[in-house]
Design a protein around this motif. Structure first.
Motif, PDB file in Angstrom:
ATOM      1  N   ALA A  43      15.095  47.454  41.186  1.00 21.29           N
ATOM      2  CA  ALA A  43      16.269  47.747  41.787  1.00 21.29           C
ATOM      3  C   ALA A  43      16.005  48.008  43.231  1.00 21.29           C
ATOM      4  O   ALA A  43      16.537  47.465  44.070  1.00 21.29           O
ATOM      5  CB  ALA A  43      17.102  49.106  41.078  1.00 21.29           C
ATOM      6  N   SER A  44      14.817  48.533  43.448  1.00 22.36           N
ATOM      7  CA  SER A  44      14.322  48.793  44.806  1.00 22.36           C
ATOM      8  C   SER A  44      14.062  47.300  45.481  1.00 22.36           C
ATOM      9  O   SER A  44      14.394  47.335  46.651  1.00 22.36           O
ATOM     10  CB  SER A  44      13.113  49.456  44.878  1.00 22.36           C
ATOM     11  OG  SER A  44      11.947  49.261  44.145  1.00 22.36           O
ATOM     12  N   SER A  45      13.452  46.527  44.885  1.00 25.63           N
ATOM     13  CA  SER A  45      13.327  44.880  45.538  1.00 25.63           C
ATOM     14  C   SER A  45      14.667  44.503  45.810  1.00 25.63           C
ATOM     15  O   SER A  45      14.882  43.810  46.973  1.00 25.63           O
ATOM     16  CB  SER A  45      12.663  44.318  44.601  1.00 25.63           C
ATOM     17  OG  SER A  45      11.326  44.827  44.283  1.00 25.63           O
ATOM     18  N   ILE A  46      15.786  44.418  44.663  1.00 23.59           N
ATOM     19  CA  ILE A  46      17.062  43.800  44.876  1.00 23.59           C
ATOM     20  C   ILE A  46      17.676  44.635  46.384  1.00 23.59           C
ATOM     21  O   ILE A  46      18.122  44.032  47.141  1.00 23.59           O
ATOM     22  CB  ILE A  46      17.848  43.968  43.688  1.00 23.59           C
ATOM     23  CG1 ILE A  46      17.133  43.183  42.727  1.00 23.59           C
ATOM     24  CG2 ILE A  46      19.198  43.673  44.121  1.00 23.59           C
ATOM     25  CD1 ILE A  46      17.203  41.915  43.067  1.00 23.59           C
ATOM     26  N   ARG A  47      17.773  46.012  46.324  1.00 19.64           N
ATOM     27  CA  ARG A  47      18.461  46.730  47.317  1.00 19.64           C
ATOM     28  C   ARG A  47      17.682  46.344  48.754  1.00 19.64           C
ATOM     29  O   ARG A  47      18.347  46.127  49.592  1.00 19.64           O
ATOM     30  CB  ARG A  47      18.456  48.047  46.981  1.00 19.64           C
ATOM     31  CG  ARG A  47      19.259  48.548  46.039  1.00 19.64           C
ATOM     32  CD  ARG A  47      19.361  50.031  46.073  1.00 19.64           C
ATOM     33  NE  ARG A  47      18.087  50.713  46.217  1.00 19.64           N
ATOM     34  CZ  ARG A  47      17.395  51.161  44.827  1.00 19.64           C
ATOM     35  NH1 ARG A  47      18.175  50.882  43.650  1.00 19.64           N
ATOM     36  NH2 ARG A  47      16.439  51.841  44.961  1.00 19.64           N
ATOM     37  N   ALA A  48      16.568  46.166  48.915  1.00 21.44           N
ATOM     38  CA  ALA A  48      15.421  45.968  49.859  1.00 21.44           C
ATOM     39  C   ALA A  48      15.874  44.504  50.413  1.00 21.44           C
ATOM     40  O   ALA A  48      15.877  44.305  51.825  1.00 21.44           O
ATOM     41  CB  ALA A  48      14.048  46.070  49.751  1.00 21.44           C
ATOM     42  N   SER A  49      15.969  43.500  49.596  1.00 23.70           N
ATOM     43  CA  SER A  49      16.165  42.202  49.875  1.00 23.70           C
ATOM     44  C   SER A  49      17.716  42.166  50.580  1.00 23.70           C
ATOM     45  O   SER A  49      17.840  41.643  51.673  1.00 23.70           O
ATOM     46  CB  SER A  49      16.065  41.281  48.910  1.00 23.70           C
ATOM     47  OG  SER A  49      14.879  41.299  48.311  1.00 23.70           O
ATOM     48  N   LYS A  50      18.726  42.689  49.803  1.00 21.82           N
ATOM     49  CA  LYS A  50      19.818  42.863  50.557  1.00 21.82           C
ATOM     50  C   LYS A  50      20.076  43.509  51.980  1.00 21.82           C
ATOM     51  O   LYS A  50      20.651  43.094  52.635  1.00 21.82           O
ATOM     52  CB  LYS A  50      20.882  43.678  49.509  1.00 21.82           C
ATOM     53  CG  LYS A  50      22.446  43.826  50.018  1.00 21.82           C
ATOM     54  CD  LYS A  50      23.197  44.180  48.922  1.00 21.82           C
ATOM     55  CE  LYS A  50      24.857  44.488  49.687  1.00 21.82           C
ATOM     56  NZ  LYS A  50      25.836  44.625  48.513  1.00 21.82           N
ATOM     57  N   ARG A  51      19.137  44.675  51.794  1.00 18.52           N
ATOM     58  CA  ARG A  51      19.273  45.559  53.281  1.00 18.52           C
ATOM     59  C   ARG A  51      18.780  44.492  54.401  1.00 18.52           C
ATOM     60  O   ARG A  51      19.139  44.591  55.429  1.00 18.52           O
ATOM     61  CB  ARG A  51      18.531  46.714  53.054  1.00 18.52           C
ATOM     62  CG  ARG A  51      18.580  47.636  54.182  1.00 18.52           C
ATOM     63  CD  ARG A  51      17.980  48.919  54.072  1.00 18.52           C
ATOM     64  NE  ARG A  51      16.675  49.035  53.468  1.00 18.52           N
ATOM     65  CZ  ARG A  51      16.295  49.244  52.019  1.00 18.52           C
ATOM     66  NH1 ARG A  51      17.406  49.772  51.378  1.00 18.52           N
ATOM     67  NH2 ARG A  51      15.167  49.463  51.750  1.00 18.52           N
ATOM     68  N   LEU A  52      17.493  43.848  54.132  1.00 17.93           N
ATOM     69  CA  LEU A  52      16.947  42.870  55.065  1.00 17.93           C
ATOM     70  C   LEU A  52      18.082  41.923  55.709  1.00 17.93           C
ATOM     71  O   LEU A  52      17.884  41.415  56.714  1.00 17.93           O
ATOM     72  CB  LEU A  52      15.409  42.507  54.486  1.00 17.93           C
ATOM     73  CG  LEU A  52      14.289  43.383  54.415  1.00 17.93           C
ATOM     74  CD1 LEU A  52      13.238  42.957  53.413  1.00 17.93           C
ATOM     75  CD2 LEU A  52      13.759  44.034  55.683  1.00 17.93           C
ATOM     76  N   MET A  53      18.654  41.277  54.653  1.00 13.77           N
ATOM     77  CA  MET A  53      19.722  40.247  54.864  1.00 13.77           C
ATOM     78  C   MET A  53      20.833  40.723  55.843  1.00 13.77           C
ATOM     79  O   MET A  53      21.240  40.100  56.841  1.00 13.77           O
ATOM     80  CB  MET A  53      19.890  39.370  53.676  1.00 13.77           C
ATOM     81  CG  MET A  53      18.835  38.799  53.181  1.00 13.77           C
ATOM     82  SD  MET A  53      19.615  37.444  51.701  1.00 13.77           S
ATOM     83  CE  MET A  53      19.576  38.729  50.632  1.00 13.77           C
TER      84      MET A  53
END
Length: 254
Positions: A197-207
């Motif tokens: 979940a943390s990877s998915i949220r970070a990927s979204k946040r970075l985009m």
């Protein structure tokens, strides 16, 4: 319930459930969705949010009768709460679109991360036909996704377009047969649930982070124009024509 919600296996589903009114959205429905999104985004059991409608209709957009009785008067109005929350959700948002997706039914998809459409899906942003202007940062995001000329055609003419064109312009990830739509979207959501979940949220946040302020500013700018135009003669003529089931006459306005 005109908006139904459910939670299972890490997926929080928000479903338009007012088919007798073509899933047209009232202020109460916007508030329900805003509250549901807030709750889902802070619920540790929820990993993905999924929007869907009915096989024959995603949503016809604003319920015009309710909208005219209760026009948005501030940034705390239910529709703007919904816009603010959806545009800022940290968790991934998936949409499964079948049938018509009109007005905000299309512009809300610009804020979803994965969008899947049935082969019967039809999109439209008929704001100018109602004497209004784009909303939900669509005047910013659609040109970025589809290019200026394509966005201008969709936002200025407001004419409907089909699922294949929506896919080709970058609004939709994949077009599927109607019977396969919801199972496929749920399966894609399940893939996201299975990932960290943390990877998915970070990927979204970075985009998304680079234009968060721009989106917030554009929503506010559009809202200012929208509010002014809502009480202008052109919109009054457009809404009167809609309720009287006739073609509007804009020739007397310059």
């Amino acid at each position: 319930m005109d908006i139904s919600t459910s939670k299972a296996n890490g997926i929080f589903t928000i479903a338009f459930n007012r088919p007798e009114k073509k899933n047209a959205i009232t202020g109460v429905m916007y508030q329900t969705m805003a509250d549901a999104l807030k709750a889902a985004d802070t619920d540790n059991e929820v990993r993905v949010i999924l929007f869907c409608g009915k096989p024959e209709i995603f949503t016809a957009g604003n319920d015009l009768e309710d909208f005219m009785k209760n026009p948005p008067s501030s940034d705390n109005s239910p529709v703007y709460q919904f816009m603010s929350v959806l545009s800022g959700v940290a968790k991934p948002v998936v949409a499964a679109v079948a049938g018509g997706a009109i007005g905000i039914g299309t512009t809300m998809l610009l804020h979803c991360d994965l969008v899947y459409a049935a082969d019967n899906a039809k999109f439209a942003m008929p704001f100018t036909q109602l004497g209004l202007c784009p909303e939900f940062a669509s005047s910013l995001l659609l040109p970025q996704i589809a290019g200026y000329q394509c966005a201008a055609e969709k936002l200025m003419l407001g004419e409907p377009f089909l699922a294949e064109e929506a896919r080709d312009m970058g609004l939709v990830n994949k077009v599927l047969p109607l019977a396969e739509l919801l199972p496929y979207a749920q399966a894609q959501a399940a893939k996201l649930v299975a990932l960290p979940a943390s990877s998915i949220r970070a990927s979204k946040r970075l985009m998304k982070n680079r234009q968060t302020d721009a989106i917030t500013s554009k929503i506010a700018e559009e809202a200012k124009y929208f509010g002014e135009m809502l009480v202008a003669p052109e919109a009054k003529e457009a809404f009167a024509a809609f309720f009287q089931k006739r073609k509007p006459d804009f020739t007397k306005f310059s």
